[in-house]
Design a protein around this motif. Structure first.
Motif: not given
Length: 342
Positions: A33-44, A97-100, A131-137, A198-199
């Motif tokens: 949600e820090k990368v694509i910041d839509y509500r979960w249903i719309f992001r999905a 890694m933040r992902y994988a 979408s970088t520092t904030e989501t990692v922390i 937002k930030t």
């Protein structure tokens, strides 16, 4: 006394160039949600219902053009950084890694298995973004609270303004610059404009003139300001005239407005303005990856030459340059010493 360790965090990469592996990676990445910041249903609906139907196959082909015998360039380079840093510090060093994989959880667990209970966690992003520092922390804190509540973590904050970093970046660029060029383009990864607002807890950012002000309450949280500030600081060190420098932002996704100017549009229009010999650098990245090796040095080069450009020179990221390892060591040791002050 508690044993300390260092955890270096980078973005992440698919485990292979197979379409299914790329799809799995993109799903985790784009569903953040820090990368694509839509509500979960719309992001999905967007990610799993549209993007993942076609993008994995295209991305897999792109990854094949940059993949090495050792694997993903980003993972390979981050491991080299880890190995070099380990020789310069007397505490364990791991990567995550933040992902994988290797994930942040894997990195923390590896340190704990070595007896570490106090960790300096270093998000390898010079500028701050949601979408970088904030989501990692945020992810690291979630893992710490759920699985490792007894460990302590000190986080290294964005370092775009630190002189040891800007000196390092400037010297790296200086050594690689060709003798003759018309312009040096600083291409940073883009973010949607709404992320900037937002930030900003101060609510003083207007994405207009505030980025160029010497001081503004939003600067510690404004990715756009920090990118322009990085560029301005570095070109002063390089003693380049401002009219020979361009800033742009790459890697847009979707139809929302992202921060401007856009790199692809810039590459397509500047040859008509007399810029025929271009040099490009990507300071939002410290390690070469798909976005630099394929998007810029392949696709970007093609765009520029097709628009009338004559020469295109991509300058590699800091990667595992010794001067960059020294910057990492210094920043980590600052945080390691802070544990004694708590």
């Amino acid at each position: 006394m508690a044993k300390k360790g260092i955890l270096l965090i980078n973005l992440g990469s698919p485990r292979s160039t197979a379409v299914e592996d790329v799809k799995e990676y993109l799903d985790e990445f784009l569903m953040d949600e820090k990368v694509i910041d839509y509500r979960w249903i719309f992001r999905a609906l967007l990610v799993q219902g549209i993007i993942l139907k076609t993008r994995p196959a295209k991305s897999a082909e792109a990854y094949k053009t940059v993949w090495t015998e050792e694997g993903s360039p980003l993972i390979v380079i981050t491991k080299k950084v880890q190995q070099k840093l380990q020789k310069r510090v007397n505490v364990p060093v791991e990567i995550g890694m933040r992902y994988a994989e290797p994930s942040i959880e894997t990195g923390i667990r590896n340190l704990i298995e070595k007896g570490v209970s106090e960790i300096v966690l270093f998000p390898l992003y010079p500028q701050y973004a949601m979408s970088t520092t904030e989501t990692v922390i945020e992810k690291a804190e979630e893992i710490r609270k759920k699985k490792f509540p007894d460990i302590k973590i000190n986080y290294i904050q964005p370092f775009y303004h630190r002189e040891l970093y800007t000196d390092c970046l400037a010297e790296s660029i200086r050594e690689k610059l060709p003798e003759n060029f018309d312009a040096l383009l600083f291409s940073y990864h883009g973010v949607p404009e709404r992320h900037i607002y937002k930030t900003d807890p101060t609510k003083t950012c207007n994405l207009n003139d505030c980025c160029s002000r010497e001081t503004n309450p939003s600067h510690p949280f404004c990715y756009r300001h920090q990118c322009f500030n990085t560029t301005e600081t570095v070109i002063k060190k390089l003693e380049l005239p401002k009219d020979k420098v361009i800033v742009s932002f790459q890697s847009r996704l979707g139809k929302d407005k992202w921060i401007e100017p856009y790199t692809d549009h810039t590459l397509e229009t500047i040859p008509a303005k007399g810029i025929k010999k271009l040099v490009i650098v990507c300071p939002a990245f410290v390690s070469d990856c798909l976005e630099t090796l394929e998007e810029i040095s392949v696709e970007g080069k093609e765009q520029f030459l097709q628009a009338g450009g004559e020469s295109f020179t991509y300058l590699s990221c800091l990667n595992d340059e010794d001067r960059w390892i020294e910057v990492i060591r210094t920043l980590c040791e600052e945080k390691l010493n802070q544990f004694y002050l708590v």
